[in-house]
Design a protein around this motif. Structure first.
Motif, short mmCIF file in Angstrom:
data_model
loop_
_atom_site.label_atom_id
_atom_site.label_comp_id
_atom_site.label_asym_id
_atom_site.label_seq_id
_atom_site.Cartn_x
_atom_site.Cartn_y
_atom_site.Cartn_z
N VAL A 24 0.86 -1.19 0.00
CA VAL A 24 0.00 0.00 0.00
C VAL A 24 0.89 1.23 0.00
N CYS A 25 0.63 2.13 -0.95
CA CYS A 25 1.36 3.41 -1.00
C CYS A 25 0.71 4.36 0.00
N GLU A 26 1.52 4.87 0.92
CA GLU A 26 0.99 5.73 1.98
C GLU A 26 0.35 7.00 1.41
N ALA A 27 0.99 7.60 0.40
CA ALA A 27 0.45 8.82 -0.20
C ALA A 27 -0.89 8.54 -0.89
N CYS A 28 -0.99 7.41 -1.60
CA CYS A 28 -2.25 7.05 -2.27
C CYS A 28 -3.35 6.80 -1.24
N GLN A 29 -2.98 6.15 -0.15
CA GLN A 29 -3.95 5.83 0.90
C GLN A 29 -4.52 7.10 1.52
N ILE A 30 -3.63 8.06 1.82
CA ILE A 30 -4.08 9.33 2.40
C ILE A 30 -4.91 10.11 1.40
N GLY A 31 -4.49 10.10 0.13
CA GLY A 31 -5.19 10.85 -0.89
C GLY A 31 -6.60 10.36 -1.16
N LYS A 32 -6.85 9.08 -0.90
CA LYS A 32 -8.17 8.51 -1.17
C LYS A 32 -9.06 8.46 0.06
N GLN A 33 -8.56 8.96 1.18
CA GLN A 33 -9.38 8.97 2.39
C GLN A 33 -10.51 9.98 2.24
N ILE A 34 -11.66 9.63 2.74
CA ILE A 34 -12.80 10.55 2.71
C ILE A 34 -12.79 11.41 3.96
N LYS A 35 -13.46 12.54 3.89
CA LYS A 35 -13.55 13.42 5.04
C LYS A 35 -14.47 12.83 6.10
N ASN A 36 -14.26 13.23 7.32
CA ASN A 36 -15.15 12.79 8.40
C ASN A 36 -16.56 13.30 8.15
N SER A 37 -17.54 12.53 8.54
CA SER A 37 -18.93 12.92 8.36
C SER A 37 -19.25 14.14 9.21
N PHE A 38 -20.19 14.93 8.71
CA PHE A 38 -20.64 16.08 9.48
C PHE A 38 -21.41 15.59 10.71
N LYS A 39 -21.37 16.36 11.76
CA LYS A 39 -22.08 15.99 12.98
C LYS A 39 -23.59 16.04 12.74
N ASN A 40 -24.29 15.13 13.37
CA ASN A 40 -25.74 15.09 13.24
C ASN A 40 -26.37 16.33 13.87
N LYS A 41 -27.40 16.85 13.20
CA LYS A 41 -28.12 17.99 13.75
C LYS A 41 -29.25 17.49 14.65
N ASN A 42 -29.50 18.20 15.75
CA ASN A 42 -30.60 17.83 16.64
C ASN A 42 -31.82 18.72 16.41
N PHE A 43 -31.85 19.37 15.23
CA PHE A 43 -33.01 20.19 14.89
C PHE A 43 -33.22 20.13 13.37
N ILE A 44 -34.41 20.48 12.92
CA ILE A 44 -34.74 20.49 11.50
C ILE A 44 -34.64 21.93 10.99
N SER A 45 -33.83 22.16 9.99
CA SER A 45 -33.57 23.53 9.53
C SER A 45 -34.63 24.02 8.55
N THR A 46 -35.48 23.12 8.04
CA THR A 46 -36.55 23.53 7.12
C THR A 46 -37.88 23.53 7.86
N THR A 47 -38.84 24.26 7.29
CA THR A 47 -40.12 24.46 7.99
C THR A 47 -41.29 23.70 7.37
N ARG A 48 -41.09 23.13 6.19
CA ARG A 48 -42.17 22.39 5.53
C ARG A 48 -41.56 21.45 4.50
N PRO A 49 -42.34 20.49 3.99
CA PRO A 49 -41.83 19.60 2.93
C PRO A 49 -41.49 20.37 1.65
N LEU A 50 -40.53 19.87 0.92
CA LEU A 50 -40.10 20.36 -0.39
C LEU A 50 -39.36 21.70 -0.35
#
Length: 216
Positions: A87-113
């Motif tokens: 495994v190439c270390e540089a290739c491994q780091i380059g293909k890593q995905i970013k950490n997921s965003f933290k879950n929100k404990n509220f809904i930012s929209t006010t209605r469907p669609l």
């Protein structure tokens, strides 16, 4: 070798003695060898040749390098065995995905669609029973309700989206305000741009008329 902002130092690791010192010039560390004429010198580089060429060729896939070697398509490429079990270390780091965003404990929209999240994945290796190889996923931000539309070709995204918009807006009695995608070219094109511009204008007019009706 120790690299600093303005110079580099090459030391003998056995006795911690400085052997050479180079100075940085135009992003290159240069060593004036003539200053060390009174010393015996032997320059060698201990390196795995296969992985050295992997880096020289822009971290190319080992299968590709082996094919280049076999067909003699690169001048100077040695006839060596390109190992595929490391495994190439540089290739491994380059293909890593970013950490997921933290879950929100509220809904930012006010209605469907108000906000629709969209993504397309495929082609899958095995098509479904209808012969479709792509899946177009749409998620409503407010309700988290999810629609999955199966497509035969990638270029069917806009046609299916326009049909979906007309159908879901009539069914729910709401207008779509905003869409969010991964900026894939299947979403960012002139058809989508024209459709969204027209949709935003119509939505704005509808809201103004609704506000005027409430005001009497």
């Amino acid at each position: 070798m120790i690299f600093e902002a303005s110079h580099c130092i090459i030391k003998d690791i056995q006795n911690d003695k400085t052997i050479f010192m180079g100075h940085k010039c135009d992003n290159v560390y240069a060593i004036n060898i003539s200053k060390y004429d009174g010393h015996d010198k032997c320059f060698s580089s201990m390196h795995d040749q296969s992985w050295l060429w992997h880096k020289r060729l822009g971290h190319a896939n080992m299968n590709l390098i082996s094919q280049l070697n076999k067909d003699e398509l690169v001048r100077g490429l040695p006839k060596i065995n390109f190992q595929k079990n490391k495994v190439c270390e540089a290739c491994q780091i380059g293909k890593q995905i970013k950490n997921s965003f933290k879950n929100k404990n509220f809904i930012s929209t006010t209605r469907p669609l108000v906000l629709l999240h969209m993504d397309l994945f495929g082609p899958s290796r095995i098509p479904n029973l209808g012969g479709k190889s792509y899946a177009f996923v749409i998620v409503d931000d407010f309700s988290r309700y999810t629609w999955v539309l199966f497509l035969s070709q990638k270029n069917e995204v806009f046609y299916e989206f326009s049909k979906f918009c007309n159908k879901v807006q009539n069914e729910k009695g709401f207008t779509i305000t905003c869409i969010r995608s991964d900026h894939g070219r299947e979403f960012e094109n002139i058809d989508f741009e024209d459709y969204c511009n027209e949709h935003i204008v119509l939505t704005t007019i509808f809201r103004l008329l609704e506000l005027l009706n409430k005001m009497g």
